[in-house]
Design a protein around this motif. Structure first.
Motif, PDB file in Angstrom:
ATOM      1  N   ALA A   1       0.814  -1.212   0.000  1.00  0.00           N
ATOM      2  CA  ALA A   1       0.000   0.000   0.000  1.00  0.00           C
ATOM      3  C   ALA A   1       0.846   1.261   0.000  1.00  0.00           C
ATOM      4  N   SER A   2       1.858   1.307   0.874  1.00  0.00           N
ATOM      5  CA  SER A   2       2.663   2.520   0.976  1.00  0.00           C
ATOM      6  C   SER A   2       3.412   2.793  -0.325  1.00  0.00           C
ATOM      7  N   THR A   3       3.928   1.733  -0.957  1.00  0.00           N
ATOM      8  CA  THR A   3       4.640   1.921  -2.219  1.00  0.00           C
ATOM      9  C   THR A   3       3.680   2.355  -3.320  1.00  0.00           C
ATOM     10  N   PHE A   4       2.488   1.771  -3.332  1.00  0.00           N
ATOM     11  CA  PHE A   4       1.512   2.145  -4.348  1.00  0.00           C
ATOM     12  C   PHE A   4       1.080   3.603  -4.172  1.00  0.00           C
ATOM     13  N   LEU A   5       0.853   4.008  -2.942  1.00  0.00           N
ATOM     14  CA  LEU A   5       0.470   5.401  -2.700  1.00  0.00           C
ATOM     15  C   LEU A   5       1.592   6.350  -3.089  1.00  0.00           C
ATOM     16  N   ALA A   6       2.849   5.935  -2.831  1.00  0.00           N
ATOM     17  CA  ALA A   6       3.994   6.747  -3.250  1.00  0.00           C
ATOM     18  C   ALA A   6       4.056   6.840  -4.774  1.00  0.00           C
ATOM     19  N   LEU A   7       3.718   5.742  -5.455  1.00  0.00           N
ATOM     20  CA  LEU A   7       3.685   5.757  -6.918  1.00  0.00           C
ATOM     21  C   LEU A   7       2.608   6.706  -7.426  1.00  0.00           C
ATOM     22  N   VAL A   8       1.448   6.722  -6.754  1.00  0.00           N
ATOM     23  CA  VAL A   8       0.369   7.639  -7.148  1.00  0.00           C
ATOM     24  C   VAL A   8       0.819   9.088  -6.980  1.00  0.00           C
ATOM     25  N   VAL A   9       1.481   9.376  -5.861  1.00  0.00           N
ATOM     26  CA  VAL A   9       1.993  10.735  -5.627  1.00  0.00           C
ATOM     27  C   VAL A   9       3.010  11.117  -6.688  1.00  0.00           C
ATOM     28  N   LEU A  10       3.918  10.180  -7.009  1.00  0.00           N
ATOM     29  CA  LEU A  10       4.934  10.444  -8.030  1.00  0.00           C
ATOM     30  C   LEU A  10       4.292  10.663  -9.389  1.00  0.00           C
ATOM     31  N   PHE A  11       3.276   9.869  -9.687  1.00  0.00           N
ATOM     32  CA  PHE A  11       2.558  10.022 -10.951  1.00  0.00           C
ATOM     33  C   PHE A  11       1.894  11.400 -11.027  1.00  0.00           C
ATOM     34  N   SER A  12       1.283  11.810  -9.939  1.00  0.00           N
ATOM     35  CA  SER A  12       0.643  13.129  -9.904  1.00  0.00           C
ATOM     36  C   SER A  12       1.674  14.240 -10.077  1.00  0.00           C
ATOM     37  N   LEU A  13       2.832  14.052  -9.453  1.00  0.00           N
ATOM     38  CA  LEU A  13       3.898  15.039  -9.588  1.00  0.00           C
ATOM     39  C   LEU A  13       4.378  15.120 -11.031  1.00  0.00           C
TER      40      LEU A  13
END
Length: 343
Positions: free
Chosen positions: A34-46
């Motif tokens: 979950a934490s890695t996926f959420l970090a990926l979502v944040v990176l994608f948004s960035l």
């Protein structure tokens, strides 16, 4: 006078705790990925905000093609790390598989046999890693640190230190190049398709098979697994062999994509593959990790490098950024373990 007796007080009725059923969203939040996926979502948004050209089908497919070879290697490394071992030689095995395949191709061997030859070279190299680790009781860090140089030296000896180039004008080579350069349905890069198939197969083996169960058992406690009748040595040797096989496959795909290979090809790729597994939530001390987490970790590294490329940032800073992400991932995992009371 009659003696009055007092009836004992009734024991309080204990209430049976009814277990609370977690929703799929709650189960996801408690998952390691979950934490890695959420970090990926944040990176994608960035990336959508700061990187021009980031959002687009062509760019996403390019990222998929770029991460395919590292992803295939990371699938094999996942089995090794869950076994509480490490494989530092996969970058050299990548180069070995590519050179063996290239030499066979230039000797007019049919491309399917040449590809199998490169994959077989990787399998043998991985098998030797496992046998030395288990048979001699040498820590895998030391074994694979040594074979990192040994396999690199063998690769240079086989190639004579000269690059190997394939001519796409030859029918055999043109067909071979479709593995790395072709597109399924004219859209999906073949490398990405092969990575997806390898990842799905890895998920099934790790989560649904007896070998996957034994892998987690050995990584959690090799002694306990041995007492339960599990052949721990065989499990570890199989993990190293699988890691070498997939590294050889990645090398073959790399040659197919570039039509070019030299003795130093694959240098440093082992660190990227290991990084993807760690970022995906696998613990270096073994016993935990998932293939889904590895895939997310590979995607995270690919998206990060793509954003930095689109921003025109030097590859040197990309290496720094990747290292920083690894440290943060391990620090976050350590903090979560302490918070949950696990050691």
């Amino acid at each position: 006078m009659a003696q009055m007796t007092t009836a004992p007080a009734a024991a309080p009725v204990e209430k049976t705790a009814v277990p609370r059923t977690r929703s799929p969203f709650q189960r996801f939040l408690h998952a390691r990925e979950a934490s890695t996926f959420l970090a990926l979502v944040v990176l994608f948004s960035l990336g959508t905000l700061i990187a021009p050209g980031f959002v687009g089908t062509d760019n996403f497919l390019t990222v998929g093609q770029q991460i395919a070879q590292i992803g295939i290697m990371a699938v094999g490394v996942t089995f090794v790390i869950i076994n509480a071992e490490i494989d530092l030689s996969v970058g050299s095995i990548y180069g070995l598989g590519a050179v063996v395949c290239g030499l066979l191709m230039t000797s007019d061997v049919a491309w399917p046999l040449a590809a199998l030859g490169g994959i077989a070279a990787g399998a043998v190299a991985g098998l030797l890693n496992g046998l030395m680790t288990v048979g001699f009781g040498i820590p895998s860090f030391i074994v694979t640190l040594g074979t990192l140089s040994v396999y690199r030296g063998v690769t240079l000896l086989l190639s004579g230190g000269s690059p190997i180039s394939l001519s796409s004008n030859e029918a055999n080579v043109a067909e071979f190049n479709l593995l790395g350069q072709g597109k399924l349905f004219g859209l999906l890069p073949m490398q990405l398709v092969i990575f997806a198939l390898v990842a799905v197969l890895g998920m099934v083996v790790l989560s649904r098979s007896r070998y996957g169960f034994n892998t987690y058992a050995v990584g959690g406690s090799a002694e306990a697994a041995r007492l339960c009748g599990i052949n721990t040595g065989r499990v570890k040797v199989a993990a190293f062999t699988l890691s070498g096989t997939l590294a050889g496959l990645a090398g073959v795909l790399g040659l197919s994509f570039l039509s070019y290979v030299q003795g130093v090809t694959g240098t440093g790729m082992e660190l990227t593959a290991i990084s993807a597994v760690i970022i995906g939530g696998a613990a270096l001390f073994g016993g935990s990790g998932t293939m889904l987490g590895t895939v997310i970790g590979v995607a995270f590294i690919g998206v990060l490098q793509n954003i930095l490329n689109l921003r025109g940032i030097s590859s040197f800073w990309q290496t720094v950024a990747t290292g920083a992400v690894i440290i943060l991932a391990v620090a976050a995992d350590t903090w979560l373990r302490r918070r949950s009371g696990r050691r």
